[in-house]
Design an enzyme around this catalytic site. Sequence first.
Site, PDB file in Angstrom:
ATOM      1  N   THR A  57      52.358  40.982  45.271  1.00  0.00           N
ATOM      2  CA  THR A  57      52.978  39.744  44.866  1.00  0.00           C
ATOM      3  C   THR A  57      54.482  39.964  44.711  1.00  0.00           C
ATOM      4  O   THR A  57      54.974  41.063  44.906  1.00  0.00           O
ATOM      5  CB  THR A  57      52.372  39.310  43.515  1.00  0.00           C
TER       6      THR A  57
ATOM      7  N   GLY B  27      44.716  41.889  40.966  1.00  0.00           N
ATOM      8  CA  GLY B  27      44.744  40.702  40.116  1.00  0.00           C
ATOM      9  C   GLY B  27      43.610  40.581  39.120  1.00  0.00           C
ATOM     10  O   GLY B  27      43.819  40.200  37.965  1.00  0.00           O
TER      11      GLY B  27
ATOM     12  N   ARG C 192      39.634  31.977  45.747  1.00  0.00           N
ATOM     13  CA  ARG C 192      39.832  33.017  44.740  1.00  0.00           C
ATOM     14  C   ARG C 192      41.158  32.800  44.037  1.00  0.00           C
ATOM     15  O   ARG C 192      42.186  32.616  44.674  1.00  0.00           O
ATOM     16  CB  ARG C 192      39.822  34.392  45.405  1.00  0.00           C
ATOM     17  N   VAL C 193      41.147  32.801  42.703  1.00  0.00           N
ATOM     18  CA  VAL C 193      42.369  32.715  41.931  1.00  0.00           C
ATOM     19  C   VAL C 193      42.610  34.074  41.289  1.00  0.00           C
ATOM     20  O   VAL C 193      41.741  34.593  40.590  1.00  0.00           O
ATOM     21  CB  VAL C 193      42.284  31.609  40.859  1.00  0.00           C
ATOM     22  N   GLY C 194      43.759  34.674  41.572  1.00  0.00           N
ATOM     23  CA  GLY C 194      44.106  35.963  40.985  1.00  0.00           C
ATOM     24  C   GLY C 194      44.894  35.780  39.699  1.00  0.00           C
ATOM     25  O   GLY C 194      44.841  34.718  39.073  1.00  0.00           O
ATOM     26  N   ASP C 195      45.636  36.803  39.322  1.00  0.00           N
ATOM     27  CA  ASP C 195      46.373  36.737  38.056  1.00  0.00           C
ATOM     28  C   ASP C 195      47.696  35.999  38.184  1.00  0.00           C
ATOM     29  O   ASP C 195      48.236  35.513  37.178  1.00  0.00           O
ATOM     30  CB  ASP C 195      46.644  38.146  37.520  1.00  0.00           C
TER      31      ASP C 195
ATOM     32  N   THR D  47      52.212  42.693  38.894  1.00  0.00           N
ATOM     33  CA  THR D  47      51.752  42.788  40.274  1.00  0.00           C
ATOM     34  C   THR D  47      50.693  43.873  40.356  1.00  0.00           C
ATOM     35  O   THR D  47      50.773  44.867  39.655  1.00  0.00           O
ATOM     36  CB  THR D  47      52.913  43.120  41.231  1.00  0.00           C
ATOM     37  N   GLY D  48      49.698  43.646  41.210  1.00  0.00           N
ATOM     38  CA  GLY D  48      48.664  44.669  41.354  1.00  0.00           C
ATOM     39  C   GLY D  48      47.323  44.038  41.637  1.00  0.00           C
ATOM     40  O   GLY D  48      47.247  42.935  42.194  1.00  0.00           O
TER      41      GLY D  48
END
Lengths: 313, 313
Positions: free
Chosen positions: A178, A232, A206-209, A229-230
């Site tokens: 990200t 999620g 899909r929803v990440g962080d 970042t990473g």
Amino acid sequence: MSNSYSLMVHGGAGALQHIKHEGNEAKFERSICGILEQGRNILEQGGAALDAVEYCASLLEDDPLYNAGRGSVLNEYGEVEMDAAIMRGLDLSAGAVASIKGIKNPISLARQVLEHSEHVMLAGHGAMKFAEFQHIKVWPDHYFITEARVKQLEEAREAGQMILDHEDSEEPQEKFGTIGVVARDLHGNLAAGTSTGGIVNKRWGRVGDTPVIGAGVFADNTTCAVSATGYGEQFLRTVLAKTIADLIDFQGLNAQEAAAAGIKYLVAKVNGLGGVIVIDRQGQCAAQHSTSGMIYGWIEQSGVAHHQLASPV
Amino acid sequence: MSNSYSLMVHGGAGALQHIKHEGNEAKFERSICGILEQGRNILEQGGAALDAVEYCASLLEDDPLYNAGRGSVLNEYGEVEMDAAIMRGLDLSAGAVASIKGIKNPISLARQVLEHSEHVMLAGHGAMKFAEFQHIKVWPDHYFITEARVKQLEEAREAGQMILDHEDSEEPQEKFGTIGVVARDLHGNLAAGTSTGGIVNKRWGRVGDTPVIGAGVFADNTTCAVSATGYGEQFLRTVLAKTIADLIDFQGLNAQEAAAAGIKYLVAKVNGLGGVIVIDRQGQCAAQHSTSGMIYGWIEQSGVAHHQLASPV
């Protein structure tokens, strides 16, 4: 110190050998330093942290080097599906968009949600409908999709089984999760923003962080501004950005201590992979990561610009 | 104490005059107490906190008294669009679904995401595609939509302007935000779950706090299990469930102290309206709210069941 500005940007975390092999190191350095100087122009003239965050994030989105905006990775259907969020530390106002398509600058759509919606987070068709209502142009697919990302999806599809075989590997498939920006302006206001194309070959919806306040992004003038970042899902489960702010709030840590304690927490709780950038209310800058590398740069308390492609930690 | 179980359920927060006027008080009392006893059956036989949370939440979803599952409120298009999340305190595993339609028990779809998806959060069509893949039946609209909710939407549409005129009112339009369950089992495992139909007349695609780990729901065996209800955007901006867990983690508070400090934080930061239920790792139960009332019940450390339609606080 209170009359200084600070700015940090990141372009993802992961194994950076990839970049070095392809000789892209100088490209990233030029990009990060150029964006920091453009952000400085806003902040040294007394501009708002929120404006600097939005502008620097939009420049990172426009640059196909990063997995956000143009150059986003492709999902399981070969589509670009993006997430972004932005938060103002003065009043904890926030805007987030998830699973959007065809928006050149997702960070600016998130800003519109912050400014013009009674909601904090809009997803999918609902977010697109809001964009239409705000007269934001929809760009064609070919603007976003780069040759490198098409090749990467093909590799991920072929390697699907192999990735599962190596799921304990220290460095998963996605190298650069990200982009993110945090800032403190001359008035002492903090802001944070994140934007991403997500995970290569991810499931639709899909929803990440990244678009989740408290997971991938958080800002509160009384504590700090954080962008993560990473991997999620690990940031979602540990609510990592808020954890770092709470370490400052409830334990009195500074940016450096809180970033280190936060990444220690991420690793201890879920064996998490990723990194964070943090600016605290005094303008102190900190970065920390559990991946072998992270791409970031910073201007601390109106000082010179620095960048880092892999941490010396 | 360590060999005891605890269970709490809530059915939303807000002004309860509404319920009293309509003579529904006894209905809510019977419902809450019945569900607590069904949860007790699972927990006293050594069942898992996660199973008790899923089962009790599904009973709350099935009961049209509450704004979740059957009886959910209607969005701006007159549709039922639901969110849910569930979290296991043992390993911080979590599952969440946002903007789903036609799923009888959203909490069970969230559990399937926890168990069978590599992702934590799925939204919209992506979540529906996952449900199809898991062979979860889609129920027709008429199962969910009750006469009372159709009338409520009509009133909200007519009053649209009026609600804006009264936005500083202590009691906004939505009286009962969501349902939630938290549990501690005989093995010391914690779990938390939330489920909702959202806000009456909400925008399509709006994601509230309910499906967001750290905002509406959080569970960690080392601290507590939390479920929140109220004005979702305010819980998203303050990341309230994680804040309460961090107050326990970083300041050593117990459930009662953390719930009180959490609601104080919600009010101080964003003048927030809502409530929380909390069970800490010792099995202590606490509820706190900034609304005039909250519907909840609890079994503390294997004791008798209690319920409350308005807090004595």
